[in-house]
Design a protein around this motif. Structure first.
Motif, PDB file in Angstrom:
ATOM      1  N   CYS A 180     -47.328  23.449  13.683  1.00  0.00           N
ATOM      2  CA  CYS A 180     -47.006  22.840  12.440  1.00  0.00           C
ATOM      3  C   CYS A 180     -47.119  23.880  11.263  1.00  0.00           C
ATOM      4  O   CYS A 180     -46.460  24.167  10.328  1.00  0.00           O
ATOM      5  N   VAL A 181     -48.291  24.418  11.480  1.00  0.00           N
ATOM      6  CA  VAL A 181     -48.651  25.367  10.468  1.00  0.00           C
ATOM      7  C   VAL A 181     -47.637  26.525  10.017  1.00  0.00           C
ATOM      8  O   VAL A 181     -47.404  27.210   8.927  1.00  0.00           O
ATOM      9  N   ASN A 182     -46.850  26.958  11.333  1.00  0.00           N
ATOM     10  CA  ASN A 182     -45.770  27.841  11.022  1.00  0.00           C
ATOM     11  C   ASN A 182     -44.277  27.200  10.570  1.00  0.00           C
ATOM     12  O   ASN A 182     -43.364  28.178  10.169  1.00  0.00           O
ATOM     13  N   PHE A 183     -44.290  26.182  10.582  1.00  0.00           N
ATOM     14  CA  PHE A 183     -42.872  25.554  10.107  1.00  0.00           C
ATOM     15  C   PHE A 183     -43.056  24.482   9.090  1.00  0.00           C
ATOM     16  O   PHE A 183     -42.126  23.966   8.619  1.00  0.00           O
ATOM     17  N   ARG A 241     -40.910  25.530   5.902  1.00  0.00           N
ATOM     18  CA  ARG A 241     -39.566  25.270   6.130  1.00  0.00           C
ATOM     19  C   ARG A 241     -39.321  23.776   6.028  1.00  0.00           C
ATOM     20  O   ARG A 241     -38.242  23.499   5.219  1.00  0.00           O
ATOM     21  N   ILE A 242     -40.009  23.113   6.509  1.00  0.00           N
ATOM     22  CA  ILE A 242     -39.355  21.653   6.692  1.00  0.00           C
ATOM     23  C   ILE A 242     -39.394  20.923   5.342  1.00  0.00           C
ATOM     24  O   ILE A 242     -38.872  20.036   5.009  1.00  0.00           O
ATOM     25  N   TYR A 243     -40.555  21.519   4.392  1.00  0.00           N
ATOM     26  CA  TYR A 243     -40.788  20.687   3.137  1.00  0.00           C
ATOM     27  C   TYR A 243     -40.103  21.580   2.008  1.00  0.00           C
ATOM     28  O   TYR A 243     -40.535  21.361   0.914  1.00  0.00           O
ATOM     29  N   GLY A 244     -39.492  22.624   2.478  1.00  0.00           N
ATOM     30  CA  GLY A 244     -38.521  23.726   1.491  1.00  0.00           C
ATOM     31  C   GLY A 244     -37.316  23.389   1.814  1.00  0.00           C
ATOM     32  O   GLY A 244     -36.693  22.585   1.299  1.00  0.00           O
ATOM     33  N   ASP A 245     -36.497  24.472   2.253  1.00  0.00           N
ATOM     34  CA  ASP A 245     -35.048  24.883   2.277  1.00  0.00           C
ATOM     35  C   ASP A 245     -34.459  24.098   3.295  1.00  0.00           C
ATOM     36  O   ASP A 245     -33.181  24.350   3.486  1.00  0.00           O
ATOM     37  N   PHE A 246     -35.139  23.343   4.183  1.00  0.00           N
ATOM     38  CA  PHE A 246     -34.382  22.906   5.324  1.00  0.00           C
ATOM     39  C   PHE A 246     -33.133  22.065   5.230  1.00  0.00           C
ATOM     40  O   PHE A 246     -32.149  21.976   5.644  1.00  0.00           O
ATOM     41  N   LEU A 261     -35.106  15.883  10.796  1.00  0.00           N
ATOM     42  CA  LEU A 261     -35.768  16.585   9.921  1.00  0.00           C
ATOM     43  C   LEU A 261     -37.084  15.266   9.668  1.00  0.00           C
ATOM     44  O   LEU A 261     -38.429  15.576   9.435  1.00  0.00           O
ATOM     45  N   SER A 262     -36.571  14.012   9.684  1.00  0.00           N
ATOM     46  CA  SER A 262     -37.713  12.909   9.676  1.00  0.00           C
ATOM     47  C   SER A 262     -38.779  13.119  11.086  1.00  0.00           C
ATOM     48  O   SER A 262     -39.966  12.584  10.630  1.00  0.00           O
ATOM     49  N   PRO A 312     -47.308  16.730   8.810  1.00  0.00           N
ATOM     50  CA  PRO A 312     -47.538  16.107   7.593  1.00  0.00           C
ATOM     51  C   PRO A 312     -47.456  17.119   6.442  1.00  0.00           C
ATOM     52  O   PRO A 312     -48.044  18.468   6.905  1.00  0.00           O
ATOM     53  N   GLU A 313     -47.174  17.009   5.502  1.00  0.00           N
ATOM     54  CA  GLU A 313     -47.255  17.908   4.209  1.00  0.00           C
ATOM     55  C   GLU A 313     -48.418  18.588   3.961  1.00  0.00           C
ATOM     56  O   GLU A 313     -48.803  19.529   3.657  1.00  0.00           O
ATOM     57  N   THR A 314     -49.461  17.477   4.003  1.00  0.00           N
ATOM     58  CA  THR A 314     -50.806  17.828   3.504  1.00  0.00           C
ATOM     59  C   THR A 314     -51.825  17.162   4.878  1.00  0.00           C
ATOM     60  O   THR A 314     -51.600  16.421   5.594  1.00  0.00           O
TER      61      THR A 314
END
Length: 344
Positions: free
Chosen positions: A213-216, A219-224, A238-239, A246-248
């Motif tokens: 997760c820390v590596n993507f 990406r998934i909360y950015g330009d995916f 994406l969901s 999780p984002e945080t």
């Protein structure tokens, strides 16, 4: 066998400059070939003729028990070769006298499979004590791992020695990061003597890889959404990724497959994922989506359309990467009794 260095494509120059460049390349290549250690296909023919059979049998057991073990060994081989060449340095544990590479940030939570190499080493030490290097074991095992999950075959030149050193610093500097930009990653491959074509083909190993997760997360909360477009399948994927990562808060070590279609099969599905804009890692998706990726975009399209071309290039590029040698190890290296420690 393939050389560990290949000349890349040079832009056109004036005739005088071109002549000077070609002369320099000729001199450099002649010097390199004269001093470069040679690997051969029959290195163990008389000293340990069963080496390939023993590695293959153990890898069959490991991949049968868990197909993900194939990706672990391929990644371990890649991380070894990018630091000091393919010399088994990544396998060394920390000691009072040696700082290994295992705890460097690109490795500490990403690399596994050490016990698999230990098992193979133990079997070979029983059969051919003191003969087969850990560096060769890892290189052969990576080839067998790919075959066992449906990938291509290639001949593995052998005769590497194990290094007596490791480099924590080079592990930090040389290994590409998941969030890194395209040009930076290309430069790291070029530094190893690997071309842009090699980079795109070798990245295809992500068809059987897992990512944390820390590596993507970025990406998934950015330009995916920007690369994938707003279609039901991409939105559903994406969901799912956001539920895993999780984002945080916690979840850094939660994992998911980089190829969500055929995660345990070595095929060209990974490139189709990039065409859809659904690449899990930023570093992968940029090969297709980056405005700077003119050459990489064409290669992604080529390998998505032609699985045979991908398999052929992947095999060639794996040999080329495996031939990145540590010249010092050929002079002062050894065959370790244990892959985790330098001989005493």
């Amino acid at each position: 066998m393939h050389s560990s260095k290949r000349m890349g494509h040079y832009p056109s120059l004036s005739s005088v400059k071109c002549f000077m460049v070609l002369v320099c390349i000729s001199v450099f290549s002649s010097a390199s070939l004269a001093s470069e250690p040679r690997l051969t296909l029959d290195y163990y023919k008389s000293t340990c003729p069963t080496v390939f059979e023993i590695v293959r049998t153990e890898m069959e057991c490991q991949v049968l028990s868990d197909p993900r073990n194939a990706a672990l060994i391929v990644r371990l081989h890649f991380h070894d070769c990018f630091v000091q060449g393919c010399d088994g340095s990544v396998l060394l544990d920390d000691t009072i006298n040696l700082e290994g590479e295992k705890k460097a940030s690109p490795n500490v939570n990403s690399l596994k499979g050490y016990r698999i190499i230990d098992r193979i080493k133990n079997k070979l030490e029983s059969e051919c004590p003191g003969i087969v290097s850990c560096a060769d074991i890892l290189t052969i095992a990576a080839r067998d791992a790919v075959i066992l999950v449906g990938g291509p075959y290639w001949d593995v030149p052998v005769g590497r020695k194990d290094s007596k050193t490791a480099s924590y610093g080079l592990a930090l500097e040389n290994l590409p990061a998941a969030t890194e930009g395209l040009l930076s990653i290309i430069s790291k491959f070029l530094y190893q003597g690997l071309s842009v074509t090699d980079m795109v083909a070798l990245s295809g190993a992500h068809t059987i890889g897992m990512a944390r997760c820390v590596n993507f997360r970025a990406r998934i909360y950015g330009d995916f959404e920007a690369t994938s477009g707003k279609n039901p399948l991409s939105n559903s994927y994406l969901s799912k990724l956001k539920s895993i990562c999780p984002e945080t808060g916690s979840g850094d070590n939660n994992v998911t497959a980089m190829d969500n279609v055929t995660p345990n099969l070595f095929d060209n599905s990974f490139y189709h994922t990039l065409l859809r804009g659904n690449g899990l890692l930023n570093s992968d998706q940029q090969m297709y989506s980056s405005l700077l990726g003119i050459e990489t975009r064409k290669l992604v399209q080529k390998y998505a359309e032609d699985p045979v071309a991908f398999f052929n290039q992947f095999a060639d590029s794996m040999v080329k990467m495996g031939n990145i040698v540590n010249s010092d190890s050929f002079v002062s290296g050894e065959v370790r009794k244990s892959c985790r420690f330098v001989n005493t």
